[in-house]
Scaffold this active site. Sequence first.
Site, mmCIF file in Angstrom:
data_model
loop_
_atom_site.group_PDB
_atom_site.id
_atom_site.type_symbol
_atom_site.label_atom_id
_atom_site.label_comp_id
_atom_site.label_asym_id
_atom_site.label_seq_id
_atom_site.Cartn_x
_atom_site.Cartn_y
_atom_site.Cartn_z
ATOM 1 N N ASN A 167 89.161 35.780 -5.335
ATOM 2 C CA ASN A 167 88.970 37.291 -5.406
ATOM 3 C C ASN A 167 88.090 38.007 -4.811
ATOM 4 O O ASN A 167 88.154 39.047 -4.121
ATOM 5 C CB ASN A 167 88.858 37.535 -7.043
ATOM 6 C CG ASN A 167 88.260 38.827 -7.130
ATOM 7 O OD1 ASN A 167 89.173 39.971 -7.050
ATOM 8 N ND2 ASN A 167 87.054 39.147 -7.682
ATOM 9 N N TYR A 233 88.991 44.897 7.704
ATOM 10 C CA TYR A 233 89.707 44.918 6.279
ATOM 11 C C TYR A 233 90.944 44.457 6.247
ATOM 12 O O TYR A 233 91.428 43.479 5.861
ATOM 13 C CB TYR A 233 89.096 46.047 5.308
ATOM 14 C CG TYR A 233 89.506 45.797 4.170
ATOM 15 C CD1 TYR A 233 88.933 44.778 3.162
ATOM 16 C CD2 TYR A 233 90.512 46.584 3.351
ATOM 17 C CE1 TYR A 233 89.273 44.643 1.836
ATOM 18 C CE2 TYR A 233 90.769 46.417 1.927
ATOM 19 C CZ TYR A 233 90.214 45.441 1.271
ATOM 20 O OH TYR A 233 90.508 45.236 -0.039
HETATM 21 P P1 NAD Z 1 83.982 44.669 -5.908
HETATM 22 O O1 NAD Z 1 83.288 45.131 -4.687
HETATM 23 O O2 NAD Z 1 83.976 45.529 -7.229
HETATM 24 O O3 NAD Z 1 83.756 43.150 -6.289
HETATM 25 C C1 NAD Z 1 83.614 42.121 -5.399
HETATM 26 C C2 NAD Z 1 83.288 41.005 -5.864
HETATM 27 O O4 NAD Z 1 82.897 39.960 -4.706
HETATM 28 C C3 NAD Z 1 81.926 40.991 -6.498
HETATM 29 O O5 NAD Z 1 82.015 40.170 -7.631
HETATM 30 C C4 NAD Z 1 81.000 40.631 -5.465
HETATM 31 O O6 NAD Z 1 79.758 39.911 -6.075
HETATM 32 C C5 NAD Z 1 81.823 39.694 -4.757
HETATM 33 N N1 NAD Z 1 80.968 39.369 -3.436
HETATM 34 C C6 NAD Z 1 80.744 40.436 -2.896
HETATM 35 N N2 NAD Z 1 80.257 39.658 -1.541
HETATM 36 C C7 NAD Z 1 80.140 38.495 -1.698
HETATM 37 C C8 NAD Z 1 79.393 37.090 -1.171
HETATM 38 N N3 NAD Z 1 79.094 37.244 0.189
HETATM 39 N N4 NAD Z 1 79.698 36.140 -1.833
HETATM 40 C C9 NAD Z 1 80.271 35.906 -2.932
HETATM 41 N N5 NAD Z 1 80.776 36.830 -3.465
HETATM 42 C C10 NAD Z 1 80.664 38.041 -3.088
HETATM 43 O O7 NAD Z 1 85.451 44.804 -5.347
HETATM 44 P P2 NAD Z 1 86.829 44.890 -6.198
HETATM 45 O O8 NAD Z 1 87.291 46.156 -6.100
HETATM 46 O O9 NAD Z 1 86.742 44.471 -7.809
HETATM 47 O O10 NAD Z 1 87.599 43.965 -5.432
HETATM 48 C C11 NAD Z 1 87.993 42.584 -5.578
HETATM 49 C C12 NAD Z 1 89.149 41.947 -4.657
HETATM 50 O O11 NAD Z 1 90.216 43.013 -4.692
HETATM 51 C C13 NAD Z 1 88.631 42.043 -3.363
HETATM 52 O O12 NAD Z 1 89.071 41.151 -2.624
HETATM 53 C C14 NAD Z 1 89.051 43.469 -2.626
HETATM 54 O O13 NAD Z 1 89.635 43.220 -1.201
HETATM 55 C C15 NAD Z 1 90.642 43.609 -3.575
HETATM 56 N N6 NAD Z 1 91.169 44.736 -3.305
HETATM 57 C C16 NAD Z 1 90.552 45.749 -4.278
HETATM 58 C C17 NAD Z 1 91.237 47.093 -4.383
HETATM 59 C C18 NAD Z 1 90.640 48.361 -5.313
HETATM 60 O O14 NAD Z 1 91.146 49.098 -5.153
HETATM 61 N N7 NAD Z 1 89.434 48.022 -5.689
HETATM 62 C C19 NAD Z 1 92.294 47.204 -3.669
HETATM 63 C C20 NAD Z 1 92.767 46.025 -2.891
HETATM 64 C C21 NAD Z 1 92.252 45.042 -2.856
#
Ligand code: NAD
Length: 325
Positions: A167, A233
Amino acid sequence: MTSMLRTSGCLVRRACVADVDGRPKPAEGIRLLLFVLVTSLLRDVWHSADIAKLDGGISNGMRPEGCMLDERKASMGIVEGKVAIVTGGTRGIGYTIVRELLKNGAKVALAGSRKETVDDALSKLAGEGFTDDVMGISPSLTDPDAVSEAFASVVERFGRLDVLCNNAGVSSRTPLVDYTVDEFQKVMDLNVTAVFVCTQAAARIMIEQGDGGSIINTSSMVGKYGQPSGSAYPTSKFAVNGFTLSMARELARHRIRVNAVAPGVIHTDMVDALPDSVIKPLIESIPLGRMGEPDDIANAYLFLASDMADYISGAIVPVDGLSRP
Ligand code: NAD
């Protein structure tokens, strides 16, 4: 109700005819008929109650309050006894995936980039009543040795590994003309290379265990449609899709299923910080009339992690309210 009547008609006929040995068994048939009538009636009443709750409305762009999904899901324990690792499990979508897996009977290791954020997440989970079945790890996700060592510690603590949720991810909005190679590479490192490294480490464990597993990657709707800036991205999410499809085929013979979830616009802190003038048109453009919640994504993860998805591999599941930018 129609199906109930059809089934009942069938049973009436069966109740009145002879059994395999040619002896009539009217009492047994009638008992069976009564059972089907009562259970079908209860199911219809339950279903109508759910529809009524959902009818409560999506007019404010949020999921209706009091949806019965949570209560019903929690009572199922659909990942009971499974051991899962969730990367980026300290906040946002990842934290919700961890909590839903725990609520549904799994043991979970959450991976975060720093020990402090992992400890914070563990304290928060303890506050929600989850202590024994959860642990934290914080390897650099692009370092194969560190990841293997951390995953081994999970197997040591919980005995095995069944599910990997890739994730962790980082987004980007930089226009092409301003990108540096370093910035582009940073996105690709976490969103693609880390997914490869963690998948490899988990697959080695699952192959040795010999009884399959489930790997779930996080894609995005921009992994299908692209986006107008921050090209690293969507590029990374297209790569996640390609990796998912290839791994599904490569690991199928080990009964390791590999799927991806592709979220649309998800209601996180980041979205909450946006002004109404941005949020309103955004919601209006979503055919299902609301943003996704983190647990909409967690639900998809839960299903793909469970044995209910035992025949599903190589799927990229959109969880986006039918958003088509
Ligand atoms: P977020 O930024 O709230 O969380 C991201 C997570 O990744 C956090 O737990 C962070 O600690 C971890 N992380 C960041 N850099 C890191 C590193 N170098 N090493 C290890 N862990 C690391 O993001 P989110 O919105 O919860 O997104 C989670 C996933 O969902 C991502 O892959 C994102 O691309 C995807 N996503 C999110 C959305 C959205 O609208 N929020 C939409 C599409 C896809």
